[in-house]
Design a protein around this motif. Structure first.
Motif, PDB file in Angstrom:
ATOM      1  N   THR A  25     -42.172  58.479  21.257  1.00  0.00           N
ATOM      2  CA  THR A  25     -42.950  57.768  22.270  1.00  0.00           C
ATOM      3  C   THR A  25     -44.049  58.665  22.839  1.00  0.00           C
ATOM      4  OG1 THR A  25     -40.980  56.498  22.838  1.00  0.00           O
ATOM      5  CG2 THR A  25     -42.790  56.450  24.394  1.00  0.00           C
ATOM      6  N   LYS A  26     -43.720  59.913  23.121  1.00  0.00           N
ATOM      7  CA  LYS A  26     -44.731  60.848  23.625  1.00  0.00           C
ATOM      8  C   LYS A  26     -45.821  61.064  22.597  1.00  0.00           C
ATOM      9  CE  LYS A  26     -41.768  63.450  26.776  1.00  0.00           C
ATOM     10  NZ  LYS A  26     -41.128  64.749  27.038  1.00  0.00           N
ATOM     11  N   MET A  27     -45.413  61.175  21.339  1.00  0.00           N
ATOM     12  CA  MET A  27     -46.384  61.391  20.280  1.00  0.00           C
ATOM     13  C   MET A  27     -47.271  60.159  20.115  1.00  0.00           C
ATOM     14  SD  MET A  27     -45.804  62.475  16.302  1.00  0.00           S
ATOM     15  CE  MET A  27     -44.724  63.801  16.760  1.00  0.00           C
ATOM     16  N   GLU A  28     -46.684  58.984  20.203  1.00  0.00           N
ATOM     17  CA  GLU A  28     -47.461  57.757  20.100  1.00  0.00           C
ATOM     18  C   GLU A  28     -48.450  57.638  21.249  1.00  0.00           C
ATOM     19  OE1 GLU A  28     -44.499  54.723  19.901  1.00  0.00           O
ATOM     20  OE2 GLU A  28     -44.212  54.958  17.737  1.00  0.00           O
ATOM     21  N   GLU A  29     -48.034  58.021  22.462  1.00  0.00           N
ATOM     22  CA  GLU A  29     -48.940  57.998  23.612  1.00  0.00           C
ATOM     23  C   GLU A  29     -50.097  58.970  23.417  1.00  0.00           C
ATOM     24  OE1 GLU A  29     -46.775  58.730  27.210  1.00  0.00           O
ATOM     25  OE2 GLU A  29     -45.444  57.015  26.886  1.00  0.00           O
ATOM     26  N   GLN A  30     -49.782  60.152  22.906  1.00  0.00           N
ATOM     27  CA  GLN A  30     -50.836  61.134  22.656  1.00  0.00           C
ATOM     28  C   GLN A  30     -51.799  60.631  21.582  1.00  0.00           C
ATOM     29  OE1 GLN A  30     -48.556  64.643  21.702  1.00  0.00           O
ATOM     30  NE2 GLN A  30     -48.487  65.339  23.843  1.00  0.00           N
ATOM     31  N   LEU A  31     -51.261  59.990  20.548  1.00  0.00           N
ATOM     32  CA  LEU A  31     -52.119  59.431  19.509  1.00  0.00           C
ATOM     33  C   LEU A  31     -53.009  58.318  20.067  1.00  0.00           C
ATOM     34  CD1 LEU A  31     -49.729  59.317  16.421  1.00  0.00           C
ATOM     35  CD2 LEU A  31     -51.777  60.729  16.716  1.00  0.00           C
ATOM     36  N   LYS A  32     -52.455  57.503  20.957  1.00  0.00           N
ATOM     37  CA  LYS A  32     -53.255  56.448  21.592  1.00  0.00           C
ATOM     38  C   LYS A  32     -54.373  57.055  22.428  1.00  0.00           C
ATOM     39  CE  LYS A  32     -49.721  52.865  21.833  1.00  0.00           C
ATOM     40  NZ  LYS A  32     -48.864  52.066  22.714  1.00  0.00           N
ATOM     41  N   TYR A  35     -56.988  58.356  20.051  1.00  0.00           N
ATOM     42  CA  TYR A  35     -57.714  57.233  19.476  1.00  0.00           C
ATOM     43  C   TYR A  35     -58.702  56.650  20.485  1.00  0.00           C
ATOM     44  CZ  TYR A  35     -58.714  52.751  17.325  1.00  0.00           C
ATOM     45  OH  TYR A  35     -59.350  51.672  16.789  1.00  0.00           O
ATOM     46  N   SER A  36     -58.286  56.484  21.729  1.00  0.00           N
ATOM     47  CA  SER A  36     -59.196  55.941  22.740  1.00  0.00           C
ATOM     48  C   SER A  36     -60.345  56.909  23.028  1.00  0.00           C
ATOM     49  CB  SER A  36     -58.448  55.589  24.026  1.00  0.00           C
ATOM     50  OG  SER A  36     -57.940  56.748  24.645  1.00  0.00           O
ATOM     51  N   SER A  37     -60.082  58.209  22.989  1.00  0.00           N
ATOM     52  CA  SER A  37     -61.148  59.203  23.164  1.00  0.00           C
ATOM     53  C   SER A  37     -62.156  59.134  22.024  1.00  0.00           C
ATOM     54  CB  SER A  37     -60.571  60.615  23.239  1.00  0.00           C
ATOM     55  OG  SER A  37     -59.741  60.771  24.351  1.00  0.00           O
ATOM     56  N   ILE A  38     -61.660  58.970  20.817  1.00  0.00           N
ATOM     57  CA  ILE A  38     -62.547  58.848  19.653  1.00  0.00           C
ATOM     58  C   ILE A  38     -63.405  57.595  19.775  1.00  0.00           C
ATOM     59  CG2 ILE A  38     -62.599  58.421  17.157  1.00  0.00           C
ATOM     60  CD1 ILE A  38     -60.150  60.317  16.967  1.00  0.00           C
ATOM     61  N   GLU A  39     -62.802  56.502  20.187  1.00  0.00           N
ATOM     62  CA  GLU A  39     -63.549  55.253  20.355  1.00  0.00           C
ATOM     63  C   GLU A  39     -64.622  55.389  21.438  1.00  0.00           C
ATOM     64  OE1 GLU A  39     -63.657  52.367  18.621  1.00  0.00           O
ATOM     65  OE2 GLU A  39     -62.449  53.552  17.227  1.00  0.00           O
ATOM     66  N   GLU A  40     -64.292  56.059  22.527  1.00  0.00           N
ATOM     67  CA  GLU A  40     -65.258  56.276  23.601  1.00  0.00           C
ATOM     68  C   GLU A  40     -66.429  57.126  23.117  1.00  0.00           C
ATOM     69  OE1 GLU A  40     -65.417  58.286  28.025  1.00  0.00           O
ATOM     70  OE2 GLU A  40     -63.504  57.501  27.297  1.00  0.00           O
TER      71      GLU A  40
END
Length: 179
Positions: A25-32, A35-40
């Motif tokens: 779960t922590k890893m998935e949150e970090q990946l999210k 991903y959101s930083s890359i999109e921004e």
């Protein structure tokens, strides 16, 4: 015989799965987050690539540039004398030369990321620069009473406006295009 803790672990393996699930779960949150930083960053890059449309901020910058470059020349008596000695025909040639240089600079230079917007096949930025520069130049001459000090006729007032506007146009273009 096994201890209770070992027996509990063997019979109920939830704590180990819970630790794995928490890690996942922590890893998935970090990946999210990544991903959101890359999109921004992707959106910001696209916005920078998008050509700048002519807006009120550009008009304000043009006005500031025109005032900044024209103001020192309003107060020079040498320019007043040149305006008195210059013919209206010569002033019209200076005006056309200024328009030509401004046109080339706005349309052909690759400074800034400007959207090509036209009104009657004339670049809108050229129109706004010219209107702002000439209005500001004529307004500054009137505001500071230079026409009374220099004792300008209508033709000489026009000449002074054209001469001062040469610098005002340069200032308006420069401040608008260089950011």
């Amino acid at each position: 015989m096994m201890s209770e803790s070992n027996a509990d672990r063997m019979m109920n393996p939830e704590p180990e799965h819970r630790i794995e699930d928490e890690g996942r779960t922590k890893m998935e949150e970090q990946l999210k987050e990544i991903y959101s930083s890359i999109e921004e960053l992707r959106r910001e890059t696209e916005e920078r690539k998008t050509p700048d449309r002519l807006g009120w901020d550009d008009i304000a910058q043009e006005a500031i540039g025109a005032v900044t470059f024209a103001l020192p020349f309003v107060f020079t008596s040498e320019l007043w004398e040149i305006a008195k000695d210059t013919s209206v025909e010569r002033s019209i040639l200076i005006l056309l030369m200024t328009l030509g240089i401004a046109y080339l600079f706005i349309v052909k230079s690759r400074i800034g990321n400007l959207k090509k917007e036209e009104l009657f096949h004339i670049p809108k930025r050229l129109l706004t620069v010219i209107v702002i520069a000439y209005m500001i130049s004529a307004g500054l001459i009137y505001l500071y009473g230079i026409n009374g000090l220099a004792d300008f006729t209508v033709g000489q007032y026009f000449n002074a406006t054209v001469l001062i506007s040469t610098f005002a146009v340069i200032g308006a273009i420069t401040v608008d295009m260089v950011r």
